[in-house]
Write a protein that holds these residues in place. Structure first.
Motif, PDB file in Angstrom:
ATOM      1  N   ASN A  11       0.818  -1.216   0.000  1.00  0.00           N
ATOM      2  CA  ASN A  11       0.000   0.000   0.000  1.00  0.00           C
ATOM      3  C   ASN A  11       0.851   1.265   0.000  1.00  0.00           C
ATOM      4  O   ASN A  11       0.542   2.219  -0.712  1.00  0.00           O
ATOM      5  N   ASP A  12       1.897   1.310   0.802  1.00  0.00           N
ATOM      6  CA  ASP A  12       2.707   2.529   0.858  1.00  0.00           C
ATOM      7  C   ASP A  12       3.394   2.848  -0.463  1.00  0.00           C
ATOM      8  O   ASP A  12       3.661   4.012  -0.758  1.00  0.00           O
ATOM      9  N   SER A  15      -0.713   2.380  -3.313  1.00  0.00           N
ATOM     10  CA  SER A  15      -2.013   2.999  -3.059  1.00  0.00           C
ATOM     11  C   SER A  15      -1.943   4.514  -3.244  1.00  0.00           C
ATOM     12  O   SER A  15      -0.902   5.129  -3.019  1.00  0.00           O
ATOM     13  N   ASN A  16      -3.056   5.112  -3.636  1.00  0.00           N
ATOM     14  CA  ASN A  16      -3.093   6.564  -3.819  1.00  0.00           C
ATOM     15  C   ASN A  16      -2.673   7.322  -2.573  1.00  0.00           C
ATOM     16  O   ASN A  16      -2.089   8.393  -2.658  1.00  0.00           O
ATOM     17  N   ASP A  17      -2.984   6.762  -1.392  1.00  0.00           N
ATOM     18  CA  ASP A  17      -2.617   7.444  -0.153  1.00  0.00           C
ATOM     19  C   ASP A  17      -1.348   6.866   0.482  1.00  0.00           C
ATOM     20  O   ASP A  17      -1.051   7.125   1.644  1.00  0.00           O
ATOM     21  N   LYS A  19       2.581   6.288   1.455  1.00  0.00           N
ATOM     22  CA  LYS A  19       3.585   7.244   1.928  1.00  0.00           C
ATOM     23  C   LYS A  19       4.664   7.560   0.890  1.00  0.00           C
ATOM     24  O   LYS A  19       5.257   8.627   0.898  1.00  0.00           O
ATOM     25  N   THR A  21       4.336   6.603  -2.806  1.00  0.00           N
ATOM     26  CA  THR A  21       3.559   5.865  -3.789  1.00  0.00           C
ATOM     27  C   THR A  21       3.933   6.129  -5.247  1.00  0.00           C
ATOM     28  O   THR A  21       4.318   7.235  -5.611  1.00  0.00           O
ATOM     29  N   LYS A  23       1.509   5.470  -7.344  1.00  0.00           N
ATOM     30  CA  LYS A  23       0.133   5.772  -7.776  1.00  0.00           C
ATOM     31  C   LYS A  23      -0.281   4.955  -9.000  1.00  0.00           C
ATOM     32  O   LYS A  23      -0.132   3.745  -9.010  1.00  0.00           O
ATOM     33  N   HIS A  70       7.967   4.981   5.640  1.00  0.00           N
ATOM     34  CA  HIS A  70       7.121   4.125   4.805  1.00  0.00           C
ATOM     35  C   HIS A  70       7.329   2.665   5.213  1.00  0.00           C
ATOM     36  O   HIS A  70       8.334   2.317   5.803  1.00  0.00           O
ATOM     37  N   GLY A  77       0.089   0.375   5.640  1.00  0.00           N
ATOM     38  CA  GLY A  77       0.968   0.726   4.526  1.00  0.00           C
ATOM     39  C   GLY A  77       1.870  -0.407   4.098  1.00  0.00           C
ATOM     40  O   GLY A  77       2.262  -0.499   2.941  1.00  0.00           O
TER      41      GLY A  77
END
Length: 191
Positions: A11-12, A15-17, A19, A21, A23, A70, A77
């Motif tokens: 995710n980190d 993902s768009n959010d 830490k 990313t 994207k 991160h 994350g």
């Protein structure tokens, strides 16, 4: 024998959010990484999830001055991004001896880990690299693999970065300097 090494697809990093990313660039390779995991599982090849881990507020880690915090241990994350969570769970259930979660604390999946031992004990001489970031962790893993005598395959359609220029440079470096095969959907390409 061969192994698929999935690098830092969390995710980190995706993902768009996240830490740190990548994207949309990183998100665009999710389906292909999933396909490759399942293809490697069908042939009982080794699959390694080499995942970055950091401790919160660690002033001694060299990345502390380079990047925002991160992939902190125990956080959302650090979890695999979206569908890869289910893919990993499936592989753990169906292929537990040929699926490995590997915590790494440096760019390279070989640095400070037992990855080389795990590969050598299985007589693996060819590694396939996917994940993020092409020009950081994928690159440093490839350099260590080259120095250790492994054949390297980079799946162009399954690596990405937050730096498009660095991504393209790394793809060229893999083939021109490390002698890696850079492929897309199994076909050799030359960036």
């Amino acid at each position: 024998m061969k192994a698929l090494i999935v690098i830092d697809y969390t995710n980190d990093f995706v993902s768009n959010d996240g830490k740190l990313t990548t994207k949309e660039a990183g998100q665009s390779i999710e389906k292909r990484i999933d396909e490759l995991c399942r293809l490697f599982a069908e042939t009982d090849d080794y699959i390694v999830f080499a995942i970055d881990v950091h401790d919160e507020n660690d002033p001694y880690h060299p990345e502390s001055d380079l990047f925002p915090p991160h992939n902190i241990r125990g956080t959302k994350g650090r979890q695999l991004y979206r569908g890869l969570t289910d893919t990993y769970a499936f592989l753990q259930r169906s292929h537990p001896l040929s699926t490995l979660w590997l915590d790494k604390t440096r760019y390279s999946a070989f640095a400070g880990t037992n990855l080389e031992i795990k590969l050598r004990e299985r007589n693996i001489n060819e590694i396939h690299l996917v994940g993020v970031c092409t020009d950081i962790c994928v690159l440093h893993t490839a350099i260590d693999a080259y120095n250790k005598g492994f054949s390297i395959v980079i799946h162009r359609d399954a690596v990405q970065s937050f730096d498009a220029t660095g991504h393209e440079w790394a793809l060229k470096h893999f083939s021109d300097t490390l002698g890696a095969r850079v492929i897309e959907r199994g076909v050799d390409i030359h960036p």
